[in-house]
Design an enzyme around this catalytic site. Sequence first.
Site, PDB file in Angstrom:
ATOM      1  N   GLY A 105      -0.176  -1.076  -0.121  1.00  0.00           N
ATOM      2  CA  GLY A 105       0.435   0.118   0.463  1.00  0.00           C
ATOM      3  C   GLY A 105       1.866  -0.187   0.884  1.00  0.00           C
ATOM      4  O   GLY A 105       2.131  -1.224   1.481  1.00  0.00           O
ATOM      5  N   ASP A 144      -2.961  -3.201  -7.162  1.00  0.00           N
ATOM      6  CA  ASP A 144      -2.977  -2.120  -6.178  1.00  0.00           C
ATOM      7  C   ASP A 144      -1.600  -1.446  -6.187  1.00  0.00           C
ATOM      8  O   ASP A 144      -0.781  -1.672  -5.303  1.00  0.00           O
ATOM      9  CB  ASP A 144      -3.320  -2.702  -4.796  1.00  0.00           C
ATOM     10  CG  ASP A 144      -3.409  -1.642  -3.709  1.00  0.00           C
ATOM     11  OD1 ASP A 144      -3.306  -0.438  -4.022  1.00  0.00           O
ATOM     12  OD2 ASP A 144      -3.563  -2.024  -2.533  1.00  0.00           O
ATOM     13  N   TRP A 145      -1.366  -0.666  -7.216  1.00  0.00           N
ATOM     14  CA  TRP A 145      -0.100   0.064  -7.376  1.00  0.00           C
ATOM     15  C   TRP A 145      -0.247   1.407  -6.665  1.00  0.00           C
ATOM     16  O   TRP A 145      -0.995   2.260  -7.118  1.00  0.00           O
ATOM     17  CB  TRP A 145       0.173   0.250  -8.869  1.00  0.00           C
ATOM     18  CG  TRP A 145       1.375   1.061  -9.243  1.00  0.00           C
ATOM     19  CD1 TRP A 145       2.295   1.658  -8.411  1.00  0.00           C
ATOM     20  CD2 TRP A 145       1.804   1.383 -10.576  1.00  0.00           C
ATOM     21  NE1 TRP A 145       3.256   2.315  -9.133  1.00  0.00           N
ATOM     22  CE2 TRP A 145       2.984   2.173 -10.468  1.00  0.00           C
ATOM     23  CE3 TRP A 145       1.313   1.086 -11.852  1.00  0.00           C
ATOM     24  CZ2 TRP A 145       3.663   2.661 -11.580  1.00  0.00           C
ATOM     25  CZ3 TRP A 145       1.992   1.583 -12.957  1.00  0.00           C
ATOM     26  CH2 TRP A 145       3.153   2.355 -12.817  1.00  0.00           C
ATOM     27  N   GLU A 146       0.473   1.567  -5.550  1.00  0.00           N
ATOM     28  CA  GLU A 146       0.380   2.809  -4.768  1.00  0.00           C
ATOM     29  C   GLU A 146       1.702   3.554  -4.831  1.00  0.00           C
ATOM     30  O   GLU A 146       2.610   3.225  -4.096  1.00  0.00           O
ATOM     31  CB  GLU A 146      -0.009   2.502  -3.331  1.00  0.00           C
ATOM     32  CG  GLU A 146      -1.391   1.856  -3.238  1.00  0.00           C
ATOM     33  CD  GLU A 146      -1.878   1.682  -1.806  1.00  0.00           C
ATOM     34  OE1 GLU A 146      -1.439   2.411  -0.907  1.00  0.00           O
ATOM     35  OE2 GLU A 146      -2.723   0.810  -1.595  1.00  0.00           O
ATOM     36  N   TYR A 147       1.772   4.551  -5.657  1.00  0.00           N
ATOM     37  CA  TYR A 147       0.888   4.948  -6.743  1.00  0.00           C
ATOM     38  C   TYR A 147       1.756   5.156  -7.981  1.00  0.00           C
ATOM     39  O   TYR A 147       2.947   5.396  -7.834  1.00  0.00           O
ATOM     40  CB  TYR A 147       0.178   6.266  -6.396  1.00  0.00           C
ATOM     41  CG  TYR A 147      -0.740   6.138  -5.191  1.00  0.00           C
ATOM     42  CD1 TYR A 147      -1.991   5.513  -5.317  1.00  0.00           C
ATOM     43  CD2 TYR A 147      -0.334   6.590  -3.936  1.00  0.00           C
ATOM     44  CE1 TYR A 147      -2.830   5.390  -4.212  1.00  0.00           C
ATOM     45  CE2 TYR A 147      -1.176   6.453  -2.831  1.00  0.00           C
ATOM     46  CZ  TYR A 147      -2.418   5.853  -2.965  1.00  0.00           C
ATOM     47  OH  TYR A 147      -3.222   5.711  -1.875  1.00  0.00           O
TER      48      TYR A 147
END
Length: 379
Positions: A105, A144-147
């Site tokens: 995040g 965890d590519w947000e987003y």
Amino acid sequence: MAARIIYSQLFSILNIVFLTLPTRSVAMAFAPAVKAAYWPSDSTFPPSAIDTSLFSHIHYAFLMPSNVTYKFEISNSTALLMSNFTTTLGHMNPPPATLFSIGGGGSDSLLFSRMASKPKSRKAFIASAMEVARKFGFDGMDLDWEYPNNPKDMKNLGHLFKEWRRAIKVEAKATCRAPLLLTAAVYFSVEVNLDGVYRKYPANSMDKNLDWVNVMCFDYHGGWNTSVTGAHAALYDSSSNVTTSYGLRSWIKAGVARSKLVMGLPLYGRSWQLKDQSFHEIGSAAVAVGPGDNGTMTFLEIEEFNKKNGAIIVHDMDSVSTYSYVGSSWVGYDDDITVTLKIGFAQALGIRGYFFWALGSDSEWKISKQASRAWILGE
Ligand SMILES: *[C@@H]1O[C@H](CO)[C@@H](O)[C@H](O)[C@H]1NC(C)=O
Ligand SMILES: *[C@@H]1O[C@H](CO)[C@@H](O)[C@H](O)[C@H]1NC(C)=O
Ligand SMILES: *[C@@H]1O[C@H](CO)[C@@H](O)[C@H](O)[C@H]1NC(C)=O
Ligand SMILES: *[C@@H]1O[C@H](CO)[C@@H](O)[C@H](O)[C@H]1NC(C)=O
Ligand SMILES: *[C@@H]1O[C@H](CO)[C@@H](O)[C@H](O)[C@H]1NC(C)=O
Ligand SMILES: *[C@@H]1O[C@H](CO)[C@@H](O)[C@H](O)[C@H]1NC(C)=O
């Protein structure tokens, strides 16, 4: 301190859970449950303090690649931390599998957009990630590519996973080692409609190329909207689709196998300051964030806060969430009871398991232990 459960509603939830049990996918019998948790690397909670009997997989969170080369340039201090993480967990009984997680995040989303947009940069990124995994003794990698920001990013993400899986297969064959795991942490629903831009995850590529998908079933409400209280990880909401039940079903509908879906569970809550102390339900008027770190409290902090202040604790069976209030303070979260009900839901749905964000936030493993016990086919 008092607790209140609306038993007729509890009964109807259990009924739903057990009546739908036979629909569970048979794939579950072959794929062991995922009981995962993320360890924030800036945490003061040492890896050696993790009760590894409760988890199958631990994620090291997070690493970022270079903004220029898209390779991982690991500092000496980070290298020490990562070696210590895998070595410490490897010596524990039982030793959980380990993955390192990329992004997180608030990390630079546009960096991932640029990396994913060209075959050459995707290749450099993938090769470097795999090299890091092997060098430091991890069992896998998690993105965890947000987003992803738009439909083009989503398409490129599909290419990235396909090429990543191919590289993993080639490397495993060449080295005669077990293939590295590949997972992704994603938005609660397969469709993302943030900042006025609609885009949908590449569900087919994800189903085909990932070992599983960590669905972030939390942060539905929070300090970015201080006008009303909210259950930030609600299983149900009669007036909105921003729920765990809608989100998980959206992934299934889009074609991701149930055996590849893992439900996120928060070990933290979100707090508000009530406008009027006599209105203290979910959706009551609020004026500001409440206690904690800018409206966020770990489960451990919430339990201490509740005890110290004599807060009233409510288990809300409409949303399947917990909240507590005292004076004008209001906190929405999950405890061992609501987590048990969510696990019943997840098992009825036939998905693979659950993960927690984040280690170090539980209170004497209360929720983690109960979750592990509640997952019937778990090991
Ligand atoms: C990364 O590089 C881009 C240009 O390629 C630049 O616009 C951006 O500011 C850089 N971001 C960081 C965090 O250095
Ligand atoms: C990092 O470690 C390497 C070898 O272990 C050493 O040669 C190098 O000087 C170290 N760098 C710093 C900045 O300490
Ligand atoms: C990891 O770090 C901890 C705390 O700094 C230390 O006590 C422990 O010996 C280290 N373990 C390994 C395997 O390096
Ligand atoms: C507090 O949270 C809000 C909303 O999540 C955010 O906009 C704000 O920047 C945060 N403030 C601080 C000091 O972190
Ligand atoms: C805050 O949330 C409430 C309830 O979901 C919604 O009605 C309201 O429009 C939101 N306010 C803002 C500023 O987003
Ligand atoms: C929820 O989603 C369904 C189907 O995707 C749609 O028909 C319905 O209007 C949505 N409800 C709300 C409150 O947005």
